[in-house]
Write a protein that holds these residues in place. Structure first.
Motif, PDB file in Angstrom:
ATOM      1  N   CYS A 100    -104.181  56.903  81.482  1.00  0.00           N
ATOM      2  CA  CYS A 100    -104.289  58.182  82.194  1.00  0.00           C
ATOM      3  C   CYS A 100    -102.949  58.685  82.731  1.00  0.00           C
ATOM      4  CB  CYS A 100    -105.268  58.055  83.362  1.00  0.00           C
ATOM      5  SG  CYS A 100    -106.971  57.741  82.880  1.00  0.00           S
ATOM      6  N   PHE A 101    -101.927  57.825  82.749  1.00  0.00           N
ATOM      7  CA  PHE A 101    -100.664  58.209  83.369  1.00  0.00           C
ATOM      8  C   PHE A 101     -99.498  57.968  82.421  1.00  0.00           C
ATOM      9  CE2 PHE A 101    -103.433  57.375  86.948  1.00  0.00           C
ATOM     10  CZ  PHE A 101    -103.189  58.478  87.753  1.00  0.00           C
ATOM     11  N   GLY A 102     -98.572  58.915  82.430  1.00  0.00           N
ATOM     12  CA  GLY A 102     -97.391  58.775  81.597  1.00  0.00           C
ATOM     13  C   GLY A 102     -96.329  57.919  82.245  1.00  0.00           C
ATOM     14  N   ILE A 103     -96.140  58.085  83.564  1.00  0.00           N
ATOM     15  CA  ILE A 103     -95.084  57.352  84.259  1.00  0.00           C
ATOM     16  C   ILE A 103     -95.703  56.541  85.385  1.00  0.00           C
ATOM     17  CG2 ILE A 103     -92.936  57.511  85.578  1.00  0.00           C
ATOM     18  CD1 ILE A 103     -92.375  60.151  84.228  1.00  0.00           C
ATOM     19  N   ARG A 104     -95.621  55.212  85.270  1.00  0.00           N
ATOM     20  CA  ARG A 104     -96.040  54.326  86.348  1.00  0.00           C
ATOM     21  C   ARG A 104     -94.791  53.776  87.023  1.00  0.00           C
ATOM     22  NH1 ARG A 104    -100.739  50.347  84.368  1.00  0.00           N
ATOM     23  NH2 ARG A 104    -100.760  49.977  86.614  1.00  0.00           N
ATOM     24  N   VAL A 105     -94.845  53.697  88.340  1.00  0.00           N
ATOM     25  CA  VAL A 105     -93.657  53.347  89.111  1.00  0.00           C
ATOM     26  C   VAL A 105     -93.524  51.832  89.203  1.00  0.00           C
ATOM     27  CG1 VAL A 105     -92.488  53.630  91.318  1.00  0.00           C
ATOM     28  CG2 VAL A 105     -93.914  55.469  90.413  1.00  0.00           C
ATOM     29  N   PRO A 106     -92.367  51.286  88.870  1.00  0.00           N
ATOM     30  CA  PRO A 106     -92.189  49.822  88.876  1.00  0.00           C
ATOM     31  C   PRO A 106     -91.862  49.279  90.253  1.00  0.00           C
ATOM     32  CG  PRO A 106     -90.192  50.870  88.108  1.00  0.00           C
ATOM     33  CD  PRO A 106     -91.181  51.980  88.351  1.00  0.00           C
ATOM     34  N   ILE A 107     -92.748  49.549  91.230  1.00  0.00           N
ATOM     35  CA  ILE A 107     -92.529  49.016  92.575  1.00  0.00           C
ATOM     36  C   ILE A 107     -93.866  48.581  93.160  1.00  0.00           C
ATOM     37  CG2 ILE A 107     -90.432  50.287  93.184  1.00  0.00           C
ATOM     38  CD1 ILE A 107     -92.110  52.428  94.436  1.00  0.00           C
ATOM     39  N   GLN A 124    -108.619  43.844  84.816  1.00  0.00           N
ATOM     40  CA  GLN A 124    -107.822  44.042  83.607  1.00  0.00           C
ATOM     41  C   GLN A 124    -108.237  45.326  82.899  1.00  0.00           C
ATOM     42  OE1 GLN A 124    -108.230  40.960  80.678  1.00  0.00           O
ATOM     43  NE2 GLN A 124    -106.479  41.640  79.475  1.00  0.00           N
ATOM     44  N   GLN A 125    -109.543  45.571  82.832  1.00  0.00           N
ATOM     45  CA  GLN A 125    -110.036  46.796  82.215  1.00  0.00           C
ATOM     46  C   GLN A 125    -109.620  48.025  83.024  1.00  0.00           C
ATOM     47  OE1 GLN A 125    -114.212  45.926  82.128  1.00  0.00           O
ATOM     48  NE2 GLN A 125    -114.134  44.897  80.132  1.00  0.00           N
ATOM     49  N   PHE A 126    -109.641  47.887  84.349  1.00  0.00           N
ATOM     50  CA  PHE A 126    -109.189  48.995  85.211  1.00  0.00           C
ATOM     51  C   PHE A 126    -107.723  49.307  84.944  1.00  0.00           C
ATOM     52  CE2 PHE A 126    -106.987  50.343  89.071  1.00  0.00           C
ATOM     53  CZ  PHE A 126    -107.698  51.497  89.406  1.00  0.00           C
ATOM     54  N   SER A 127    -106.889  48.278  84.820  1.00  0.00           N
ATOM     55  CA  SER A 127    -105.468  48.471  84.579  1.00  0.00           C
ATOM     56  C   SER A 127    -105.226  49.166  83.240  1.00  0.00           C
ATOM     57  CB  SER A 127    -104.744  47.131  84.624  1.00  0.00           C
ATOM     58  OG  SER A 127    -103.363  47.296  84.394  1.00  0.00           O
ATOM     59  N   ILE A 128    -105.971  48.770  82.217  1.00  0.00           N
ATOM     60  CA  ILE A 128    -105.814  49.388  80.896  1.00  0.00           C
ATOM     61  C   ILE A 128    -106.239  50.857  80.948  1.00  0.00           C
ATOM     62  CG2 ILE A 128    -106.666  49.361  78.529  1.00  0.00           C
ATOM     63  CD1 ILE A 128    -106.909  46.306  78.788  1.00  0.00           C
ATOM     64  N   ALA A 129    -107.353  51.136  81.646  1.00  0.00           N
ATOM     65  CA  ALA A 129    -107.825  52.522  81.778  1.00  0.00           C
ATOM     66  C   ALA A 129    -106.809  53.368  82.533  1.00  0.00           C
ATOM     67  CB  ALA A 129    -109.177  52.549  82.493  1.00  0.00           C
ATOM     68  N   ALA A 130    -106.208  52.789  83.573  1.00  0.00           N
ATOM     69  CA  ALA A 130    -105.216  53.525  84.360  1.00  0.00           C
ATOM     70  C   ALA A 130    -103.988  53.851  83.530  1.00  0.00           C
ATOM     71  CB  ALA A 130    -104.832  52.723  85.601  1.00  0.00           C
ATOM     72  N   GLU A 131    -103.557  52.893  82.701  1.00  0.00           N
ATOM     73  CA  GLU A 131    -102.380  53.121  81.861  1.00  0.00           C
ATOM     74  C   GLU A 131    -102.608  54.269  80.885  1.00  0.00           C
ATOM     75  OE1 GLU A 131    -101.076  49.655  79.872  1.00  0.00           O
ATOM     76  OE2 GLU A 131    -100.529  48.581  81.706  1.00  0.00           O
TER      77      GLU A 131
END
Length: 855
Positions: free
Chosen positions: A679-686, A670-677
């Motif tokens: 760092c990136f403006g556009i995450r791909v919904p696939i 969960q912490q990894f996911s929050i950190a990743a969010e």
């Protein structure tokens, strides 16, 4: 001619205040003279054009329904001819055919595939032949009213020559159209019709046509069928200006000549300029025309082949005539290639015509002939089949690859040369991703205990390395295991060792042979070698030399086998060439003694075992948490001979994190996911896993090439880690042991040495760092490598410079590993690495479609 010009001016001139005079085009008497016009012919043409423009109008002048024409009133006709008098100089039959195409009905849906493709996505436009369609009774499907209004607004849509097709100034466009065109239509026209590189007036024109009710599908057909409906933008945009030297105003004659000669649109011209900005300075008559003529005549290229060649390598238009002659002379005389073979090789690898003969081509030829012992008769076929070999680095690519095969397979250089002669594409395979995994799979699987046994297998079936590990080799072994009476893998291995050629047959062919095995015959006997099948292209030499240990020469004392300057088949050959005794060669091997400016090593010195990490006296932490991040990057469309260079591309990134269960695993993800969010403006919904361990994102920088995307994935993996570990700085008793896995051979060469990265990290600015790299700026991608190295140093606890706003971490260590060194090939590891690459490609495709307004 002058009398005809005066007649034309008198016919089209008007004192009416309704018409807006626009003296945009210059009527040149020389053009009139070349076409043989007289005052009488101009008068007749004028009458026919007037009839063509007005014969469908309502009223007493209406003609029969079978007559082709538009429905303008006299004032509109006068306006069109006053602003575009060239119509009276054209062949009226051609004008009539063009008008007929505009107003004839569209072909039935699906009846003509090329038209259907264009209408759908603008694809296949080169196959739309409007005169042929018109002859079949089909056209663009405009109503007479739509066609009349379109020509009234923009008479240049009836232009038959490039020099007449340029639309009027933007002042005219604003005056005529602004009130009737919503700005959204202009924006949509750029997206729907892919008007990249086209003049702004084109977007206004097509926006107006759309406002008349003409659908985008029809407008795509029109832009693909009628190249003169679009014009190249003469003002270079920021994208061209930031790529290199370019004129402040492009040359229209040069751009129009390229469009005519290569049969391309403004968007293709723009791609040519993006790839080779100096093209903007070339003169059509004195520079472009002579080199295109010479290329086409010397290599006997068709027009389609010339277009393909220029779209892949537009810098060839800047090539000097003498340089071109020297390269063609090398291939035809020294490499003994025919024109047909050379043409095929150049179409596969256009850069062949740009490599230096002295520093690139001839050394590769000597390497093939002298070091690998390949016969002169095989050279032409090797270059034709795998022309990229001539562009690969000898010291850092080809020789290390050959040395690796020699070591793993117990072969001498000439035996590897036999493999290359039979299967030239073997030299283009990746050592880390293809050659090494395949050889390390075959040896234990086929119970080969000695390197020479593996070498004999390679010599018996030289194409083995080109087979897919999981999709071909493992599959065939599984098929043979399932179809022998004992259901034994050992029996399957025995069959393969007796007939290695089974491994290079297709799965379908092997399956067919197994199915045809008679019920009363043993499968092992049925699959014994036979004289049938593919004829050997190259015969292996029957001469058996006394086997001696080959000698490798390198300038690098630290990592010698990554960069080899020469491969000698034996100490005797090395002694003869270097002018020393054989005993001096043996003494120098592996002892750090320079001979002829190189360090020498025997093949026995080549270690295939990864070096162990150095021991440290630092106290061990109370708790170690291992973290593994696999990263991958990809661009779309991929770079291939069928994709024009300079085409707009997008990139995708994919990450997968793993950790053990020694801590709160769910909380960590969960912490990894929050950190990743963050760092990136556009995450791909696939393809997103719900546990947060996977991230798929869009490449956020400019110029998303394959190499840049792959390196960026490594850089962003470190960014995510920094964001993740910021909240864990106080965990002094915990060490985060991080390994970042990359599937990129390009990125791996840059990041594999931890010591080198730590050394480069001591330089704070990118310019300082770049000055200490032994690579060209464009090949390093310093805008990505610099932040990567800085993050790497911080995560490894290196002290930050005073001017830095960041802090180092004292509870982490990180290193890069090639993905192929970190997976278990027997447990689907290779399939996992490939799936991550597919996800990165999916992200790039998603963004590509998104930018094209297709999702």
């Amino acid at each position: 001619a002058h009398a005809a010009l005066r007649t034309l001016l008198s016919l089209v001139s008007s004192d009416s205040s309704i018409a807006v005079p626009r003296h945009f085009f210059r009527l040149d008497p020389r053009r009139i003279a070349m076409r043989g016009h007289t005052p009488h012919s101009v008068t007749l043409n004028h009458a026919r054009v007037v009839s063509l423009l007005s014969c469908k109008r309502d009223g007493e002048g209406r003609s029969e329904s079978t007559t082709v024409g538009l429905a303008m009133d006299p004032s509109d006709v006068q306006f069109v001819l006053q602003n575009f008098p060239q119509l009276c100089l054209y062949d009226c039959g051609e004008l009539e055919s063009l008008v007929r195409f505009l107003i004839q009905p569209l072909p039935p849906a699906g009846s003509i595939p090329s038209v259907a493709l264009v209408a759908d996505r603008g694809m296949g436009g080169a196959n739309v032949d409007w005169p042929s369609l018109s002859g079949k009774g089909y056209g663009a499907g405009l109503t007479i009213e739509q066609a009349t209004k379109a020509i009234r607004m923009m008479p240049e849509l009836l232009a038959l020559y490039y020099e007449d097709s340029r639309k009027p100034s933007m002042v005219y466009m604003y005056h005529q159209m602004q009130a009737s065109i919503p700005p959204k239509l202009i924006e949509d026209a750029n997206i729907q019709l892919n008007l990249e590189g086209a003049d702004l007036s084109d977007a206004y024109t097509f926006g107006y046509l759309r406002s008349l009710g003409i659908p985008w599908s029809t407008l795509r057909i029109l832009t693909s069928s009628l190249p003169l409906w679009t014009t190249s933008n003469l003002e270079p945009g920021w994208e061209l200006l930031q790529k290199g030297p370019v004129r402040s105003m492009l040359k229209r004659p040069a751009l129009d000549y390229l469009r005519q000669r290569l049969q391309i649109g403004p968007w293709d011209v723009y791609r040519l300029l993006k790839t080779h900005t100096r093209l903007s300075t070339y003169d059509a008559r004195n520079k472009i025309l002579p080199i295109l003529d010479k290329l086409q005549s010397k290599l006997e290229l068709s027009s389609a082949e010339l277009r393909k060649l220029m779209m892949r390598m537009p810098s060839l238009m800047g090539m000097g005539m003498s340089a071109f002659d020297d390269r063609v002379d090398f291939f035809m005389n020294e490499a003994d290639m025919s024109i047909d073979d050379l043409r095929e090789a150049v179409l596969r690898q256009p850069s062949l015509l740009q490599y230096s003969v002295g520093s690139t081509l001839r050394p590769k030829l000597h390497f093939l002939l002298d070091e690998l012992g390949i016969s002169e008769s095989s050279i032409s076929r090797i270059i034709k089949s795998a022309p990229a070999i001539m562009g690969n680095s000898l010291t850092e690519n080809l020789r290390p690859k050959v040395a690796f095969i020699m070591k793993m397979c117990g072969l001498d250089p000439h035996e590897v040369g036999y493999i290359i002669s039979t299967s030239p594409q073997t030299l283009l395979l990746s050592q880390k991703s293809n050659i090494e995994p395949t050889l390390k799979f075959l040896a234990p699987t086929l119970l080969l205990t000695e390197p020479r046994e593996l070498g004999q297998l390679m010599l018996s079936a030289p194409r083995i390395l080109r087979q897919g590990l999981e999709t071909s080799l493992a599959k065939k072994i599984e098929m043979l295991t399932d179809n022998n009476k004992q259901k034994s893998k050992e029996v399957a291995v025995a069959i393969i060792r007796k007939n290695p050629a089974l491994l290079v047959a297709s799965n379908a062919v092997l399956e067919d042979r197994i199915e045809r095995c008679p019920a009363d015959e043993d499968i092992a006997t049925w699959l014994l070698p036979s004289n049938k099948g593919r004829r050997k292209i190259v015969q292996q030499s029957a001469k058996q030399l006394v086997r001696e240990e080959p000698i490798l020469a390198s300038l690098d004392k630290v990592a010698p086998f990554d960069s080899l300057t020469k491969i000698y088949p034996s100490p005797k050959f090395a002694a003869q060439e270097l002018g020393v005794t054989e005993s001096a060669i043996r003494r120098a091997c592996g002892n750090g003694i320079l001979v002829g400016g190189n360090y020498l090593y025997s093949l026995a010195d080549y270690s295939l075992i990864l070096p162990k990490p150095p021991k440290t006296d630092a106290p061990s932490p109370a708790k170690t948490i291992p973290i593994s991040i696999f990263c991958s990057g990809c661009s779309h469309p991929s770079d291939s001979v069928d994709v024009a260079r300079g085409q707009s591309r997008t990139g995708g990134l994919a990450f997968q994190v793993f950790t053990d269960s020694s801590h709160d695993h769910a909380q960590f993800l969960q912490q990894f996911s929050i950190a990743a969010e963050s760092c990136f403006g556009i995450r791909v919904p696939i393809e997103i896993d719900h546990d947060g361990s996977k991230l798929i994102a869009v490449f956020p920088l400019v110029n998303p090439s394959k190499n840049r995307c792959e390196l960026k994935s490594c850089c962003d993996a470190l960014r995510i880690l920094e964001a993740l570990l910021k909240s864990k700085r106080n965990e002094k008793e915990t060490l985060y042991d991080i390994k970042v896995y990359t599937d990129s051979n390009y990125a791996w060469k840059l990041v594999k040495s931890k010591e080198r990265l730590l050394e480069l990290g001591s330089y704070f600015t990118s310019q300082e760092m770049l000055s200490h790299l032994d690579m060209k700026r464009h090949s390093v991608n310093i805008d990505i490598l610099h932040p990567l190295i800085r993050s790497f140093n911080r995560l490894n606890g290196q002290i930050e410079p005073l001017e830095s706003a960041h802090r180092a971490f004292d509870n982490a260590k990180v290193e890069f590993v090639h993905s192929m060194d970190g997976i278990s090939r027997n447990k689907g590891g290779l399939g996992y690495v490939k799936s991550l690459k597919r996800q990165a490609r999916s992200a790039a495709m998603w963004q590509f479609n998104r930018e094209g307004n297709l999702v």
